[in-house]
Design an enzyme around this catalytic site. Structure first.
Site, PDB file in Angstrom:
ATOM      1  N   GLY A 151       5.991  -4.739  11.249  1.00 49.57           N
ATOM      2  CA  GLY A 151       6.380  -6.098  10.919  1.00 49.57           C
ATOM      3  C   GLY A 151       5.838  -6.640   9.618  1.00 49.57           C
ATOM      4  N   CYS A 157       0.823  -1.213   0.000  1.00 50.29           N
ATOM      5  CA  CYS A 157       0.000   0.000   0.000  1.00 50.29           C
ATOM      6  C   CYS A 157       0.858   1.263   0.000  1.00 50.29           C
ATOM      7  CB  CYS A 157      -0.946   0.006   1.199  1.00 50.29           C
ATOM      8  SG  CYS A 157      -0.132   0.043   2.805  1.00 50.29           S
ATOM      9  N   ASN A 158       2.111   1.138   0.414  1.00 50.96           N
ATOM     10  CA  ASN A 158       2.958   2.325   0.523  1.00 50.96           C
ATOM     11  C   ASN A 158       4.122   2.362  -0.449  1.00 50.96           C
ATOM     12  OD1 ASN A 158       1.740   3.990   2.462  1.00 50.96           O
ATOM     13  ND2 ASN A 158       2.434   2.652   4.112  1.00 50.96           N
ATOM     14  N   ARG A 159       4.274   1.337  -1.286  1.00 51.69           N
ATOM     15  CA  ARG A 159       5.412   1.351  -2.205  1.00 51.69           C
ATOM     16  C   ARG A 159       5.222   0.384  -3.371  1.00 51.69           C
ATOM     17  NH1 ARG A 159       9.826   1.399   0.635  1.00 51.69           N
ATOM     18  NH2 ARG A 159       8.800   1.593   2.661  1.00 51.69           N
TER      19      ARG A 159
END
Length: 436
Positions: free
Chosen positions: A115, A50-52
């Site tokens: 994690g 979702c972030n990269r």
């Protein structure tokens, strides 16, 4: 050969750009094939979260290889290169190795030390191997990066009590509700009418954290209601009412706090849908899906406040100071692992020379052994022949052991190349005409 990584992340691109570059699992195989079709790309693996979106590759030429990967990203996203390029980062060689190890350790995450990224790197490695898009270099790098992530979490306190995207989303809800009441603290969610849309891993984590923050009852909506029911069974201490996606609208209208986390590639909630509900109560949406599950135009409704993953930074920054101190210790461990990998990779330069030397000596061994055996006569038994064969192999291995160990040992590239040239010259391993 060069190791490179090309990509973008929460550090370089807003969610409206990242969501166009999210590659779902079912599209990974096709994407890997498209990347391998470039002649410059020897090995490749894709990390999409979702972030990269990050594409790691072993390429023949770093400049041409990077250009090929950028071309793929632009084609996949439908964003013209001129608009996309400012959001992309590129790392080469040692920097690419360091970046992957930091990512795996949680040092590059929005939520420092989280994690989930480690399991995502494991999945990247598995998908690369299943699709045969990775080879000895990337497999070694990915394996060591996963080990580095585990080592950081076991030998430092970086992972202790680490917040995740899901827990940050719940804390953001607490913070915003508290601010409306005049507090700058995290308030209980006990009185909120909570709706969770989606029944995957992120929703499971959401419910876990909602329970810890005072939520004792919620509605769970999912396209597959059986999956929602199975998830609800795991939370016997919370009253969870499961509904199908066809009942989403009516359940939004009776909620005060809605979390969305589905795999939908298109928004499932937009302003038109909200306007049909005739809301007369305040409603908060917290969307942790990428691509986003909630259209940006929802923010235009007078009773609605909508937040996405980029808004989590407000919560994350409140918790980062302590973790930044621990991160220094983790970074030193990552640097140690980076050096170990680079030393191994550099040693591969010696492999062709070692193989040629071993091959030439093996040829000599066989020729001389055959001469000796032909002189021994018929009285020389098969068992004795095996003993002599083993003896000659042992001698060759003993002779090779020290030079091979020296050639593979950690040293500067200049030192290794000098040693390789000496070995090549002494044992005539190269064609002198080609070297002249």
């Amino acid at each position: 050969m060069h190791i490179v990584v090309v990509g973008l992340s929460h550090r370089t691109a807003p969610v409206e750009v990242r969501e166009k570059l999210s590659i779902p699992d079912q599209s990974i195989t096709k994407s890997l094939k498209a990347l391998k079709a470039f002649s410059e790309v020897l090995e490749v693996s894709i990390l999409s979260t979702c972030n990269r979106l990050e594409i790691y590759a072993l390429v023949k030429d770093k400049n041409t290889g990077i250009s090929s990967i950028k071309e793929f990203i632009s084609d996949y996203s439908g964003i013209i290169f001129e608009d996309l390029n400012p959001h992309l980062f590129c790392f080469r060689q040692e920097d690419a190795v360091l970046h992957l190890m930091k990512v795996s350790a949680g040092l590059d995450s929005l939520v420092l030390g989280e994690g989930q990224i480690l399991s995502q790197v494991k999945k990247m490695m598995r998908l690369g191997q299943e699709n045969q898009s990775t080879g000895p270099i990337l497999n070694r790098l990915l394996t060591q990066s996963v080990s580095t992530g585990k080592k950081v979490r076991s030998e430092t306190n970086l992972g202790t009590g680490a917040v995740s995207i899901s827990s940050a989303a719940v804390e953001l809800a607490q913070l915003k509700i508290g601010q409306e009441k005049g507090f700058d603290t995290l308030v209980s969610l006990e009185s909120e009418k909570v709706l969770v849309v989606g029944a995957g891993r992120m929703s499971r984590l959401l419910i876990t954290h909602l329970k810890a923050k005072g939520c004792h009852k919620l509605i769970l909506v999912n396209r597959n209601i059986d999956r929602a029911l199975n998830l609800a069974i795991d939370f016997p201490d919370i009253e969870i009412v499961c509904k199908g996606l066809n009942e989403l609208d009516e359940n939004i209208s009776i909620s005060s706090l809605v979390f969305t986390s589905t795999a939908s590639e298109e928004p499932i909630i937009d302003l038109a849908k909200i306007e049909k509900l005739n809301l007369n109560n305040k409603l908060k949406f917290i969307d942790i899906g990428v691509p986003r599950n909630i259209s940006n135009d929802v923010k235009n409704h007078q009773f609605v406040k909508s937040f996405d993953v980029d808004d989590l930074q407000e919560v994350v920054s409140r918790n980062q100071e302590f973790r930044q101190k621990i991160a220094k210790e983790a970074e030193s461990l990552v640097e140690e692992e980076r050096i170990i990998f680079l030393e191994w990779w550099a040693s591969l330069e010696a492999v062709p020379v070692i193989n040629k030397l071993r091959s030439d000596l093996e040829l000599i061994r066989k020729e001389e052994l055959q001469k000796a055996l032909s002189r021994m006569g018929p009285d020389f038994s098969a068992r004795e022949r095996k003993v002599v064969e083993a003896l000659t192999k042992g001698i060759i291995n003993k002779i090779l052991h020290t030079p091979v160990t020296k050639l593979r040992s950690p040293q500067s590239r200049e030192e290794r190349q000098a040693s390789l040239k000496i070995v090549e010259k002494l044992f005539s391993l190269v064609d002198e005409d080609k070297n002249s």
